[in-house]
Motif scaffolding. Structure first.
Motif, PDB file in Angstrom:
ATOM      1  N   ILE A 111       0.845  -1.196   0.000  1.00 50.47           N
ATOM      2  CA  ILE A 111       0.000   0.000   0.000  1.00 50.47           C
ATOM      3  C   ILE A 111       0.879   1.243   0.000  1.00 50.47           C
ATOM      4  CG2 ILE A 111      -1.911  -1.104   1.226  1.00 50.47           C
ATOM      5  CD1 ILE A 111      -0.401   1.359   3.281  1.00 50.47           C
ATOM      6  N   LEU A 112       0.340   2.330  -0.528  1.00 46.60           N
ATOM      7  CA  LEU A 112       0.928   3.659  -0.406  1.00 46.60           C
ATOM      8  C   LEU A 112      -0.055   4.488   0.396  1.00 46.60           C
ATOM      9  CD1 LEU A 112       2.191   4.426  -4.030  1.00 46.60           C
ATOM     10  CD2 LEU A 112       3.549   3.730  -2.043  1.00 46.60           C
ATOM     11  N   GLY A 113       0.459   5.374   1.244  1.00 46.61           N
ATOM     12  CA  GLY A 113      -0.444   6.178   2.051  1.00 46.61           C
ATOM     13  C   GLY A 113       0.079   7.577   2.274  1.00 46.61           C
ATOM     14  N   LEU A 114      -0.822   8.456   2.672  1.00 43.68           N
ATOM     15  CA  LEU A 114      -0.474   9.824   3.031  1.00 43.68           C
ATOM     16  C   LEU A 114      -1.435  10.301   4.108  1.00 43.68           C
ATOM     17  CD1 LEU A 114       1.123  12.463   2.528  1.00 43.68           C
ATOM     18  CD2 LEU A 114      -0.648  13.074   0.872  1.00 43.68           C
ATOM     19  N   GLY A 129       1.839  22.958  13.999  1.00 43.46           N
ATOM     20  CA  GLY A 129       1.983  23.265  12.588  1.00 43.46           C
ATOM     21  C   GLY A 129       1.482  22.173  11.672  1.00 43.46           C
ATOM     22  N   LEU A 130       1.790  22.321  10.389  1.00 43.40           N
ATOM     23  CA  LEU A 130       1.386  21.393   9.348  1.00 43.40           C
ATOM     24  C   LEU A 130       2.010  20.023   9.609  1.00 43.40           C
ATOM     25  CD1 LEU A 130       0.108  20.887   6.498  1.00 43.40           C
ATOM     26  CD2 LEU A 130       2.363  21.481   5.575  1.00 43.40           C
ATOM     27  N   TYR A 131       1.194  18.974   9.506  1.00 44.56           N
ATOM     28  CA  TYR A 131       1.650  17.596   9.701  1.00 44.56           C
ATOM     29  C   TYR A 131       1.499  16.844   8.391  1.00 44.56           C
ATOM     30  CZ  TYR A 131       1.321  12.682  11.145  1.00 44.56           C
ATOM     31  OH  TYR A 131       1.489  11.328  11.268  1.00 44.56           O
ATOM     32  N   TYR A 132       2.534  16.102   7.999  1.00 45.39           N
ATOM     33  CA  TYR A 132       2.457  15.268   6.804  1.00 45.39           C
ATOM     34  C   TYR A 132       3.241  13.988   7.032  1.00 45.39           C
ATOM     35  CZ  TYR A 132       6.820  17.789   6.042  1.00 45.39           C
ATOM     36  OH  TYR A 132       8.064  18.356   6.202  1.00 45.39           O
ATOM     37  N   ARG A 133       2.719  12.919   6.442  1.00 47.40           N
ATOM     38  CA  ARG A 133       3.331  11.601   6.636  1.00 47.40           C
ATOM     39  C   ARG A 133       3.078  10.709   5.419  1.00 47.40           C
ATOM     40  NH1 ARG A 133       1.617   6.947  10.893  1.00 47.40           N
ATOM     41  NH2 ARG A 133       3.437   5.647  10.589  1.00 47.40           N
ATOM     42  N   PRO A 134       3.967  10.741   4.433  1.00 42.52           N
ATOM     43  CA  PRO A 134       3.880   9.755   3.358  1.00 42.52           C
ATOM     44  C   PRO A 134       4.397   8.410   3.872  1.00 42.52           C
ATOM     45  CG  PRO A 134       5.711  11.247   2.975  1.00 42.52           C
ATOM     46  CD  PRO A 134       4.994  11.731   4.196  1.00 42.52           C
ATOM     47  N   MET A 135       3.830   7.308   3.361  1.00 45.20           N
ATOM     48  CA  MET A 135       4.238   5.992   3.848  1.00 45.20           C
ATOM     49  C   MET A 135       4.073   4.928   2.780  1.00 45.20           C
ATOM     50  SD  MET A 135       0.958   4.916   6.204  1.00 45.20           S
ATOM     51  CE  MET A 135       0.964   6.453   7.080  1.00 45.20           C
ATOM     52  N   ALA A 146       3.101  -3.832   8.183  1.00 42.32           N
ATOM     53  CA  ALA A 146       4.331  -3.105   8.523  1.00 42.32           C
ATOM     54  C   ALA A 146       4.399  -1.855   7.654  1.00 42.32           C
ATOM     55  CB  ALA A 146       5.553  -3.970   8.280  1.00 42.32           C
ATOM     56  N   THR A 147       4.928  -0.756   8.217  1.00 41.87           N
ATOM     57  CA  THR A 147       5.019   0.492   7.462  1.00 41.87           C
ATOM     58  C   THR A 147       6.400   1.123   7.583  1.00 41.87           C
ATOM     59  OG1 THR A 147       4.161   1.781   9.327  1.00 41.87           O
ATOM     60  CG2 THR A 147       2.566   1.066   7.667  1.00 41.87           C
ATOM     61  N   LEU A 148       6.778   1.837   6.565  1.00 42.29           N
ATOM     62  CA  LEU A 148       7.952   2.697   6.552  1.00 42.29           C
ATOM     63  C   LEU A 148       7.419   4.075   6.190  1.00 42.29           C
ATOM     64  CD1 LEU A 148      11.030   3.246   6.532  1.00 42.29           C
ATOM     65  CD2 LEU A 148      10.989   2.641   4.092  1.00 42.29           C
ATOM     66  N   SER A 149       7.730   5.080   7.026  1.00 40.93           N
ATOM     67  CA  SER A 149       7.173   6.412   6.761  1.00 40.93           C
ATOM     68  C   SER A 149       8.178   7.511   7.080  1.00 40.93           C
ATOM     69  CB  SER A 149       5.896   6.629   7.580  1.00 40.93           C
ATOM     70  OG  SER A 149       6.167   6.588   8.964  1.00 40.93           O
ATOM     71  N   TYR A 150       7.930   8.637   6.477  1.00 43.70           N
ATOM     72  CA  TYR A 150       8.647   9.881   6.750  1.00 43.70           C
ATOM     73  C   TYR A 150       7.615  10.805   7.370  1.00 43.70           C
ATOM     74  CZ  TYR A 150      10.771  14.440   5.886  1.00 43.70           C
ATOM     75  OH  TYR A 150      11.272  15.712   6.041  1.00 43.70           O
ATOM     76  N   THR A 151       7.924  11.365   8.523  1.00 43.82           N
ATOM     77  CA  THR A 151       6.972  12.236   9.203  1.00 43.82           C
ATOM     78  C   THR A 151       7.572  13.623   9.357  1.00 43.82           C
ATOM     79  OG1 THR A 151       6.086  10.365  10.426  1.00 43.82           O
ATOM     80  CG2 THR A 151       5.588  12.529  11.291  1.00 43.82           C
ATOM     81  N   GLY A 152       6.779  14.633   9.060  1.00 41.40           N
ATOM     82  CA  GLY A 152       7.240  16.003   9.215  1.00 41.40           C
ATOM     83  C   GLY A 152       6.209  16.874   9.891  1.00 41.40           C
ATOM     84  N   VAL A 153       6.700  17.798  10.727  1.00 39.62           N
ATOM     85  CA  VAL A 153       5.874  18.834  11.341  1.00 39.62           C
ATOM     86  C   VAL A 153       6.542  20.163  11.002  1.00 39.62           C
ATOM     87  CG1 VAL A 153       4.962  19.801  13.483  1.00 39.62           C
ATOM     88  CG2 VAL A 153       5.164  17.314  13.235  1.00 39.62           C
ATOM     89  N   SER A 154       5.876  20.980  10.180  1.00 44.08           N
ATOM     90  CA  SER A 154       6.424  22.280   9.776  1.00 44.08           C
ATOM     91  C   SER A 154       5.826  23.366  10.651  1.00 44.08           C
ATOM     92  CB  SER A 154       6.105  22.574   8.309  1.00 44.08           C
ATOM     93  OG  SER A 154       6.761  21.672   7.481  1.00 44.08           O
TER      94      SER A 154
END
Length: 172
Positions: A111-114, A129-135, A146-154
């Motif tokens: 799967i791909l997720g956001l 702030g802005l939250y984003y998490r592609p996975m 199981a997931t692999l993700s990048y998480t950011g808070v701007s």
């Protein structure tokens, strides 16, 4: 901004036709990267997602939330004129994401997720702030993923980023 995100979430929940329901809960862990990696050592989090609308057979949308904490480092200040200046303890960076969630099934296994929304930062002196998490995810079974993700808070020109590995379980 908080009121706008809450209003959008209520509108999506109330106006959508409930075609499918998938409730997942999971744990993740990883490392802060970029500037955050200079001050924080490890990130640990709890994730909850509720996918309630089938846009197509392979694409589902819903909402996501959870809790994330990153452990702060102790930074040695060194010495000045032969005097040890000691160290500074960095407080943990904690936040609660409130996000829209989308998941696209590439196959039965992948799967791909956001997740995209707003992070309510619980750490004193830090802005929300802005939250984003592609996975990307891999389904071991229908229930275990199981997931692999990048998480950011701007936040006001700064960004707190982490790379995470996680596991989630389908509750319904």
């Amino acid at each position: 901004m908080k009121k706008l995100m809450l209003l959008a979430a209520v509108a999506v929940f109330s106006l959508s036709n409930v075609n499918a329901q998938e409730l997942r809960a999971g744990l993740n862990g990883g490392v802060p990267i970029g500037d955050a990696g200079d001050f924080y050592t490890f990130t640990f989090g709890l994730d909850v997602s509720y996918l309630f609308l089938d846009v197509s057979e392979d694409f589902k949308v819903g909402a996501a939330t959870g809790y994330s904490t990153s452990s702060g480092e102790d930074i040695e200040l060194g010495t000045f004129a032969g005097v040890n200046l000691g160290s500074i303890e960095i407080d943990s960076f904690d936040y609660i994401p409130l996000a829209a969630a989308g998941r696209y099934s590439l196959s039965e296994a992948f799967i791909l997720g956001l997740d995209l929304g707003y992070a309510i930062v619980m750490t004193d002196g830090a802005d929300s702030g802005l939250y984003y998490r592609p996975m990307v995810g891999y389904n071991f079974t229908e229930d275990l993923q199981a997931t692999l993700s990048y998480t950011g808070v701007s936040q006001d020109g700064t960004n707190f980023s982490s790379v995470l590995l996680g596991v989630s379980y389908k509750l319904m």
